[in-house]
Motif scaffolding. Structure first.
Motif, PDB file in Angstrom:
ATOM      1  N   UNK A  50       1.562  65.512  38.439  1.00 61.07           N
ATOM      2  CA  UNK A  50       2.184  66.601  38.255  1.00 61.07           C
ATOM      3  C   UNK A  50       3.139  65.722  37.414  1.00 61.07           C
ATOM      4  N   UNK A  51       3.970  65.387  37.364  1.00 61.74           N
ATOM      5  CA  UNK A  51       4.722  64.146  36.050  1.00 61.74           C
ATOM      6  C   UNK A  51       4.198  64.314  34.987  1.00 61.74           C
ATOM      7  N   UNK A  52       3.073  64.202  34.952  1.00 62.29           N
ATOM      8  CA  UNK A  52       2.560  63.471  33.724  1.00 62.29           C
ATOM      9  C   UNK A  52       1.288  65.198  33.271  1.00 62.29           C
ATOM     10  N   UNK A  53       1.973  66.086  33.243  1.00 62.84           N
ATOM     11  CA  UNK A  53       1.337  67.756  33.153  1.00 62.84           C
ATOM     12  C   UNK A  53       2.565  67.485  32.018  1.00 62.84           C
ATOM     13  N   UNK A  94       0.030  60.713  28.990  1.00 62.84           N
ATOM     14  CA  UNK A  94      -1.086  59.393  29.585  1.00 62.84           C
ATOM     15  C   UNK A  94      -1.045  58.579  29.847  1.00 62.84           C
ATOM     16  N   UNK A  95       0.450  58.051  29.822  1.00 53.30           N
ATOM     17  CA  UNK A  95       0.393  56.623  31.046  1.00 53.30           C
ATOM     18  C   UNK A  95      -0.013  57.274  31.995  1.00 53.30           C
ATOM     19  N   UNK A  96       0.715  58.555  32.316  1.00 62.80           N
ATOM     20  CA  UNK A  96       0.151  59.093  34.193  1.00 62.80           C
ATOM     21  C   UNK A  96      -0.688  59.672  34.041  1.00 62.80           C
ATOM     22  N   UNK A  97      -1.321  59.781  33.303  1.00 54.64           N
ATOM     23  CA  UNK A  97      -2.661  60.391  33.858  1.00 54.64           C
ATOM     24  C   UNK A  97      -4.064  59.774  33.403  1.00 54.64           C
ATOM     25  N   UNK A  98      -4.058  58.401  32.805  1.00 53.12           N
ATOM     26  CA  UNK A  98      -5.026  57.660  32.169  1.00 53.12           C
ATOM     27  C   UNK A  98      -5.470  57.266  32.773  1.00 53.12           C
ATOM     28  N   UNK A 158      -8.495  60.074  34.267  1.00 59.13           N
ATOM     29  CA  UNK A 158     -10.289  60.454  32.574  1.00 59.13           C
ATOM     30  C   UNK A 158      -9.775  59.170  31.614  1.00 59.13           C
ATOM     31  N   UNK A 159     -11.054  58.810  31.174  1.00 59.95           N
ATOM     32  CA  UNK A 159     -11.037  58.055  30.250  1.00 59.95           C
ATOM     33  C   UNK A 159     -10.621  58.888  29.061  1.00 59.95           C
ATOM     34  N   UNK A 160     -10.646  59.919  28.555  1.00 59.73           N
ATOM     35  CA  UNK A 160      -9.961  60.593  27.806  1.00 59.73           C
ATOM     36  C   UNK A 160      -8.627  60.620  27.168  1.00 59.73           C
ATOM     37  N   UNK A 161      -8.176  60.391  28.425  1.00 63.77           N
ATOM     38  CA  UNK A 161      -6.604  60.519  28.605  1.00 63.77           C
ATOM     39  C   UNK A 161      -6.395  59.106  27.809  1.00 63.77           C
ATOM     40  N   UNK A 162      -6.871  57.827  28.166  1.00 66.15           N
ATOM     41  CA  UNK A 162      -6.946  56.390  27.629  1.00 66.15           C
ATOM     42  C   UNK A 162      -7.604  56.598  26.010  1.00 66.15           C
ATOM     43  N   UNK A 163      -8.200  57.003  25.757  1.00 65.97           N
ATOM     44  CA  UNK A 163      -8.744  57.647  23.908  1.00 65.97           C
ATOM     45  C   UNK A 163      -7.769  57.536  23.902  1.00 65.97           C
ATOM     46  N   UNK A 164      -6.646  59.489  24.241  1.00 65.16           N
ATOM     47  CA  UNK A 164      -6.125  60.186  23.479  1.00 65.16           C
ATOM     48  C   UNK A 164      -4.711  59.193  23.034  1.00 65.16           C
ATOM     49  N   UNK A 165      -4.410  58.757  24.168  1.00 72.27           N
ATOM     50  CA  UNK A 165      -3.191  57.546  24.184  1.00 72.27           C
ATOM     51  C   UNK A 165      -3.449  56.353  22.376  1.00 72.27           C
ATOM     52  N   UNK A 174      -8.142  66.701  21.287  1.00 68.59           N
ATOM     53  CA  UNK A 174      -8.796  67.165  21.817  1.00 68.59           C
ATOM     54  C   UNK A 174      -9.397  66.102  22.654  1.00 68.59           C
ATOM     55  N   UNK A 175      -8.711  64.906  23.102  1.00 70.07           N
ATOM     56  CA  UNK A 175      -8.545  63.770  23.962  1.00 70.07           C
ATOM     57  C   UNK A 175      -8.173  64.306  25.409  1.00 70.07           C
ATOM     58  N   UNK A 176      -7.089  65.350  24.825  1.00 67.73           N
ATOM     59  CA  UNK A 176      -5.840  65.172  25.553  1.00 67.73           C
ATOM     60  C   UNK A 176      -6.502  67.249  26.615  1.00 67.73           C
ATOM     61  N   UNK A 177      -7.318  67.355  25.438  1.00 65.50           N
ATOM     62  CA  UNK A 177      -8.286  68.539  26.580  1.00 65.50           C
ATOM     63  C   UNK A 177      -8.986  68.131  27.332  1.00 65.50           C
ATOM     64  N   UNK A 178      -9.586  67.271  26.822  1.00 66.06           N
ATOM     65  CA  UNK A 178     -11.197  66.838  27.228  1.00 66.06           C
ATOM     66  C   UNK A 178     -10.688  66.068  28.621  1.00 66.06           C
ATOM     67  N   UNK A 179      -9.478  65.264  28.380  1.00 63.28           N
ATOM     68  CA  UNK A 179      -9.505  64.867  30.007  1.00 63.28           C
ATOM     69  C   UNK A 179      -9.089  65.430  31.221  1.00 63.28           C
ATOM     70  N   UNK A 180      -8.222  67.058  30.758  1.00 66.88           N
ATOM     71  CA  UNK A 180      -8.138  67.500  31.345  1.00 66.88           C
ATOM     72  C   UNK A 180      -9.219  68.622  32.459  1.00 66.88           C
TER      73      UNK A 180
END
Length: 184
Positions: free
Chosen positions: A3-6, A41-45, A48-55, A104-110
């Motif tokens: 929740x905090x990450x979003x 991203x650090x809270x949602x990593x 999904x791997x996409x959050x790591x890529x986005x970071x 892109x990676x943010x939305x793909x992580x979601x």
């Protein structure tokens, strides 16, 4: 934690999508948005791997966005390249590409999180929001071409501004729904 990450992604979008300048200073600087993204991203990593890529793409954006905090107001007609002169062009191109990769990676992580939780409405909406965001960014770049056609350029920029506001509100609403559906 999710929740905090979003919530941080929500605030990040608010800062990167809205730009208000007073005497050249951005009162909603992009760097704050990218810092919110980094924290989100650090809270949602772990989701999904996409959050790591986005970071990873987000880190250079934090640095590049420092350069956009102040832009000298144009004193006369023509193109104003700012303090960095000709170097502004490759920096702008890099910022454009990196921004698209972050979002892109943010939305793909979601999208990935929503698939895992069988939230088909969020899966579809994440894809739609990414496409809308991408098209708005491309349309914004095209405004530099149409600015040389005075009336058409002004109408185009007004249309982009209206679409940008509508899309910002839409993405912020989407982020709130993600907080509610995927935040636990």
């Amino acid at each position: 934690m999710n929740e905090s990450g979003f919530n941080k992604l929500y605030w990040g979008f608010l800062f990167i999508m809205l730009s208000f300048r007073i005497q050249g200073f951005d009162i909603l600087p992009d760097i704050v948005g990218y810092l919110f993204f980094a924290s989100g991203f650090s809270q949602l990593i772990s989701n999904s791997k996409y959050f790591s890529i986005a970071a990873k793409y987000n880190m250079p954006m934090i640095i590049l966005s420092i350069l956009s905090i102040y832009q000298a107001p144009a004193q006369s007609g023509g193109i104003n390249l700012g303090l960095l002169g000709i170097f502004s062009i490759p920096i702008a191109i890099a910022s454009f590409v990196l921004n698209l990769l972050v979002v892109y990676n943010l939305f793909m992580g979601i999208n990935d999180m929503a698939k895992k939780r069988e939230q088909t409405d969020l899966v579809k909406e994440s894809e739609e929001k990414w496409n809308q965001y991408k098209l708005l960014q491309i349309a914004s770049v095209c405004s530099f071409i149409l600015i040389f056609i005075p009336l058409l350029g002004v109408l185009y920029i007004i249309a982009i501004l209206v679409i940008s506001i509508v899309l910002t509100i839409s993405i912020l609403g989407f982020m709130k729904r993600c907080t509610e559906s995927l935040g636990n």
